[in-house]
Design a protein around this motif. Structure first.
Motif, mmCIF file in Angstrom:
data_model
loop_
_atom_site.group_PDB
_atom_site.id
_atom_site.type_symbol
_atom_site.label_atom_id
_atom_site.label_comp_id
_atom_site.label_asym_id
_atom_site.label_seq_id
_atom_site.Cartn_x
_atom_site.Cartn_y
_atom_site.Cartn_z
ATOM 1 N N GLY A 59 -107.200 11.186 54.878
ATOM 2 C CA GLY A 59 -107.806 10.112 54.090
ATOM 3 C C GLY A 59 -107.080 9.885 52.777
ATOM 4 O O GLY A 59 -106.880 8.742 52.354
ATOM 5 N N MET A 60 -106.667 10.975 52.149
ATOM 6 C CA MET A 60 -105.942 10.874 50.883
ATOM 7 C C MET A 60 -104.625 10.132 51.075
ATOM 8 O O MET A 60 -104.274 9.241 50.283
ATOM 9 N N ALA A 61 -103.909 10.483 52.141
ATOM 10 C CA ALA A 61 -102.629 9.827 52.416
ATOM 11 C C ALA A 61 -102.827 8.347 52.717
ATOM 12 O O ALA A 61 -102.080 7.492 52.216
ATOM 13 N N LEU A 62 -103.844 8.024 53.518
ATOM 14 C CA LEU A 62 -104.093 6.630 53.873
ATOM 15 C C LEU A 62 -104.547 5.831 52.654
ATOM 16 O O LEU A 62 -104.086 4.702 52.428
ATOM 17 N N ALA A 63 -105.422 6.426 51.839
ATOM 18 C CA ALA A 63 -105.954 5.726 50.667
ATOM 19 C C ALA A 63 -104.901 5.486 49.594
ATOM 20 O O ALA A 63 -105.102 4.666 48.692
ATOM 21 N N SER A 64 -103.782 6.177 49.678
ATOM 22 C CA SER A 64 -102.718 6.014 48.677
ATOM 23 C C SER A 64 -101.799 4.830 48.993
ATOM 24 O O SER A 64 -101.003 4.433 48.139
ATOM 25 N N LEU A 65 -101.907 4.282 50.195
ATOM 26 C CA LEU A 65 -100.973 3.243 50.616
ATOM 27 C C LEU A 65 -101.396 1.868 50.114
ATOM 28 O O LEU A 65 -102.591 1.549 50.102
ATOM 29 N N PRO A 66 -100.449 1.034 49.715
ATOM 30 C CA PRO A 66 -100.788 -0.332 49.304
ATOM 31 C C PRO A 66 -101.469 -1.078 50.455
ATOM 32 O O PRO A 66 -101.058 -0.966 51.610
ATOM 33 N N GLY A 67 -102.517 -1.816 50.128
ATOM 34 C CA GLY A 67 -103.210 -2.603 51.137
ATOM 35 C C GLY A 67 -104.062 -1.795 52.093
ATOM 36 O O GLY A 67 -104.432 -2.290 53.160
ATOM 37 N N ASN A 68 -104.371 -0.552 51.745
ATOM 38 C CA ASN A 68 -105.135 0.313 52.651
ATOM 39 C C ASN A 68 -106.585 -0.165 52.791
ATOM 40 O O ASN A 68 -107.095 -0.876 51.917
ATOM 41 N N PRO A 69 -107.284 0.240 53.859
ATOM 42 C CA PRO A 69 -108.625 -0.286 54.130
ATOM 43 C C PRO A 69 -109.771 0.518 53.537
ATOM 44 O O PRO A 69 -110.941 0.184 53.784
ATOM 45 N N ILE A 70 -109.485 1.580 52.774
ATOM 46 C CA ILE A 70 -110.560 2.487 52.356
ATOM 47 C C ILE A 70 -111.259 1.977 51.097
ATOM 48 O O ILE A 70 -110.631 1.766 50.059
ATOM 49 N N ARG A 71 -112.576 1.801 51.204
ATOM 50 C CA ARG A 71 -113.404 1.313 50.093
ATOM 51 C C ARG A 71 -113.925 2.467 49.240
ATOM 52 O O ARG A 71 -113.888 2.419 48.007
ATOM 53 N N ARG A 72 -114.415 3.510 49.907
ATOM 54 C CA ARG A 72 -114.892 4.715 49.223
ATOM 55 C C ARG A 72 -114.394 5.926 49.997
ATOM 56 O O ARG A 72 -114.331 5.902 51.221
ATOM 57 N N LEU A 73 -114.099 6.998 49.265
ATOM 58 C CA LEU A 73 -113.456 8.173 49.861
ATOM 59 C C LEU A 73 -114.225 9.437 49.479
ATOM 60 O O LEU A 73 -114.501 9.674 48.298
#
Length: 288
Positions: free
Chosen positions: A113-127
């Motif tokens: 989740g951390m790796a995905l949330a760091s990407l530009p344009g990622n879909p994560i709203r809350r982590l």
């Protein structure tokens, strides 16, 4: 009682195609999606209790990360790494037609989740990061890496379940029934009738290949990823955790998304979120 539907999606690695199984709870048309991802030797079933509690609000999607549970195995075990898992999750979200998601990750699931949330344009709203951070205590990592690759086999389910209970003691207090479920979810009988753990023992290979230099570089990359996260973040820590040290957790409240920190007493690595007080902490953060 609401039950999950088990589905699969085809993913790709540099070594070829593989399947990833996932459990989906709630209305399949609900655009409000919560993705829950387990730790390194666990499975999607870990989130059964929390998913039942939240599936009236969310469509809850719980994958078996490749190499575990109902999912396929990688042809080349060197790819049992976070970048491959992130790639698989992007494929899963496309299959689920999920454009915006909330993410709950335990240990390895938090790193994904951390790796995905760091990407530009990622879909994560809350982590939600459950007992994991960019800096991982080396002694604890060695402990986990040591037992991952052990080819243990048991004549009876009871023996195997006691083994799981022993190596999982840091989960904290659970009833006998809960321990039975925690064991049942990660055990299966092989063709010889022996009880074995339900994952690819080759998961241990990346641990064995990691050098101190590689581990240091990975930690720097994880901190860079954490610092790039902009979504609201909750960091949960077992007060007795030997994996996420207190000083790392405190640093995470000051850097990047400046995570809100909650500690659970009398728990190590990692809180299971099988109990109402823990689930309520997640609910309040996600829906508050």
């Amino acid at each position: 009682m609401t039950e999950a539907v088990v589905k699969t999606v085809q993913c790709i690695s540099p070594a070829g195609l593989h399947t990833m199984a996932y459990k989906e709870w709630g209305d399949a048309r609900n655009p409000n999606v919560l993705v829950c991802v387990h730790g390194v030797t666990r499975v999607s079933d870990d989130f059964d209790r929390m998913a039942r509690e939240l599936c009236d609000t969310y469509r809850v999607i719980c994958p078996d990360v490749v190499g575990r549970g109902r999912s396929g195995r990688l042809a080349n075990p060197q790819f049992y790494t976070v970048p491959q898992y992130v790639s698989d999750m992007v494929t899963l979200l496309a299959r689920a037609d999920a454009e915006i998601v909330d993410w709950f990750g335990t240990s390895m699931g938090g790193l994904i989740g951390m790796a995905l949330a760091s990407l530009p344009g990622n879909p994560i709203r809350r982590l939600v990061l459950n007992d994991i951070g960019p800096s991982i205590n080396g002694a604890a990592l060695a402990r986990i890496g040591d037992y991952i690759g052990q080819d243990v086999r048991f004549d009876s389910f009871e023996e195997a379940a006691q083994y799981i209970r022993t190596i999982s003691a840091s989960f904290g207090h659970h009833s006998d029934e809960e321990w039975h479920k925690l064991a049942r979810d990660v055990l299966r009988q092989n063709e010889d009738g022996k009880w074995v753990r339900h994952y690819d023992l080759a998961l241990a290979l990346p641990f064995k290949l990691t050098t101190p230099e590689a581990a240091s570089a990975a930690e720097q990359m994880l901190w860079a990823a954490y610092d790039a996260i902009t979504c609201p973040t909750l960091l949960v820590r077992g007060a007795q955790s030997d994996l996420l040290l207190p000083e790392v957790a405190q640093e995470m409240t000051r850097r990047g998304p400046q995570a809100r920190l909650v500690e659970f007493p009398e728990v190590g690595h990692a809180p299971t979120f099988m109990h109402a007080p823990q689930i309520e902490v997640a609910r309040q953060f996600l829906l508050g």
